[in-house]
Design an enzyme around this catalytic site. Structure first.
Site, PDB file in Angstrom:
ATOM      1  N   THR A 166       0.796  -1.222   0.000  1.00 51.96           N
ATOM      2  CA  THR A 166       0.000   0.000   0.000  1.00 51.96           C
ATOM      3  C   THR A 166       0.834   1.281   0.000  1.00 51.96           C
ATOM      4  O   THR A 166       0.284   2.372  -0.120  1.00 51.96           O
ATOM      5  CB  THR A 166      -0.941   0.016   1.223  1.00 51.96           C
ATOM      6  OG1 THR A 166      -0.166  -0.231   2.408  1.00 51.96           O
ATOM      7  CG2 THR A 166      -2.000  -1.078   1.086  1.00 51.96           C
ATOM      8  N   ASP A 167       2.155   1.139   0.151  1.00 49.47           N
ATOM      9  CA  ASP A 167       3.027   2.319   0.108  1.00 49.47           C
ATOM     10  C   ASP A 167       4.215   2.061  -0.815  1.00 49.47           C
ATOM     11  O   ASP A 167       5.368   2.306  -0.450  1.00 49.47           O
ATOM     12  CB  ASP A 167       3.507   2.672   1.523  1.00 49.47           C
ATOM     13  CG  ASP A 167       4.207   4.035   1.572  1.00 49.47           C
ATOM     14  OD1 ASP A 167       3.925   4.878   0.696  1.00 49.47           O
ATOM     15  OD2 ASP A 167       5.034   4.247   2.470  1.00 49.47           O
ATOM     16  N   LEU A 168       3.929   1.569  -2.004  1.00 54.44           N
ATOM     17  CA  LEU A 168       4.998   1.277  -2.960  1.00 54.44           C
ATOM     18  C   LEU A 168       5.493   2.584  -3.569  1.00 54.44           C
ATOM     19  O   LEU A 168       4.800   3.239  -4.341  1.00 54.44           O
ATOM     20  CB  LEU A 168       4.491   0.329  -4.048  1.00 54.44           C
ATOM     21  CG  LEU A 168       5.569  -0.228  -4.988  1.00 54.44           C
ATOM     22  CD1 LEU A 168       6.569  -1.088  -4.216  1.00 54.44           C
ATOM     23  CD2 LEU A 168       4.928  -1.050  -6.109  1.00 54.44           C
ATOM     24  N   ASN A 172      11.139   2.758  -1.174  1.00 57.22           N
ATOM     25  CA  ASN A 172      10.981   1.377  -0.697  1.00 57.22           C
ATOM     26  C   ASN A 172      11.463   0.332  -1.697  1.00 57.22           C
ATOM     27  O   ASN A 172      11.191  -0.863  -1.543  1.00 57.22           O
ATOM     28  CB  ASN A 172       9.512   1.110  -0.349  1.00 57.22           C
ATOM     29  CG  ASN A 172       9.068   1.925   0.854  1.00 57.22           C
ATOM     30  OD1 ASN A 172       9.887   2.288   1.689  1.00 57.22           O
ATOM     31  ND2 ASN A 172       7.780   2.215   0.934  1.00 57.22           N
TER      32      ASN A 172
END
Length: 240
Positions: A166-168, A172
């Site tokens: 959900t936080d690509l 990251n």
């Protein structure tokens, strides 16, 4: 996965990577400082400590809230069940991804400590040696098309394991010195049900759209060496 349960605390750990006597103290930075096994640190929402375990270098992270609410409640989360704590969920998700062959840090241990109706949490994972995130790399130079293809392939593997990151974003995604692609930071991520879609699912498209916005944002903010054709190469790798 082994479990240690004591008064208001549960520790989950991989006993092939860390022994029981060590894991009881492994979430306290002072423990590693006392043994002169601190390799360094990094600042984010809190301090991530890099430490040398008996088996591999590791990253020790305490869970901190972000956003406006995080300014009021720094590191406490509402408690419901032990297996639904963020540390346990991330630990199990990383185990799932390692088993699926996705390049992610190996989970070593995780802890949740109950504080009345809330809990605090920590996780210890493999430190990817010699790796740097895409932001740092692209600030210095552009990447070859083949690297973007590899990034796309790795994201495809992530999605084939049904994991919704959900936080690509490009903070990251790491590259090590051998140009191996790694994906990190799975807090609040989860496994999606297998629905058998033949087309790109909504959550998969959302991950990719978020990643594209991240490239575009850093192009303006940090002037990274990136162009639209690089995204086309990443998509090629994803759809191979």
């Amino acid at each position: 996965m082994k479990t240690l349960t004591s008064h208001k605390q549960v520790i989950w750990f991989d006993d092939t990577l860390i022994d029981e006597s060590t894991v009881k103290h492994a979430f306290e930075p002072e423990f590693w400082h006392a043994q002169n096994k601190v390799l360094g640190s990094a600042q984010g929402r809190g301090t991530t400590w890099f430490v040398q375990t008996d088996n591999l270098p590791a990253a020790l992270r305490h869970y901190h809230r972000g956003g406006l609410f995080g300014k009021l409640v720094k590191d406490h989360y509402w408690f419901s069940q032990w297996h639904q704590t963020r540390s346990c969920e991330e630990f199990q998700l990383l185990q799932h991804l390692v088993k699926a062959g996705v390049n992610v840090p190996q989970p070593i241990a995780a802890r949740a400590v109950k504080r009345t109706v809330c809990y605090q949490a920590d996780i210890l994972t493999q430190k990817i040696e010699g790796a740097e995130d895409l932001v740092g790399i692209l600030q210095k130079h552009s990447l070859q098309r083949e690297i973007y293809v590899l990034i796309g392939e790795q994201i495809r593997q992530l999605h084939q394991a049904n994991v919704n990151h959900t936080d690509l974003n490009i903070h990251n995604i790491l590259l090590d010195k051998h140009n191996k692609v790694w994906i990190i930071d799975f807090d609040k991520c989860h496994i999606e049900p297998e629905l058998g879609e033949t087309n790109l699912a909504v959550w998969q498209k959302s991950n990719l759209d978020r990643l594209l916005r991240s490239f575009q944002k850093e192009l303006t903010k940090r002037h990274i060496h990136w162009a639209e054709q690089d995204w086309a190469a990443l998509e090629m790798g994803y759809h191979k």
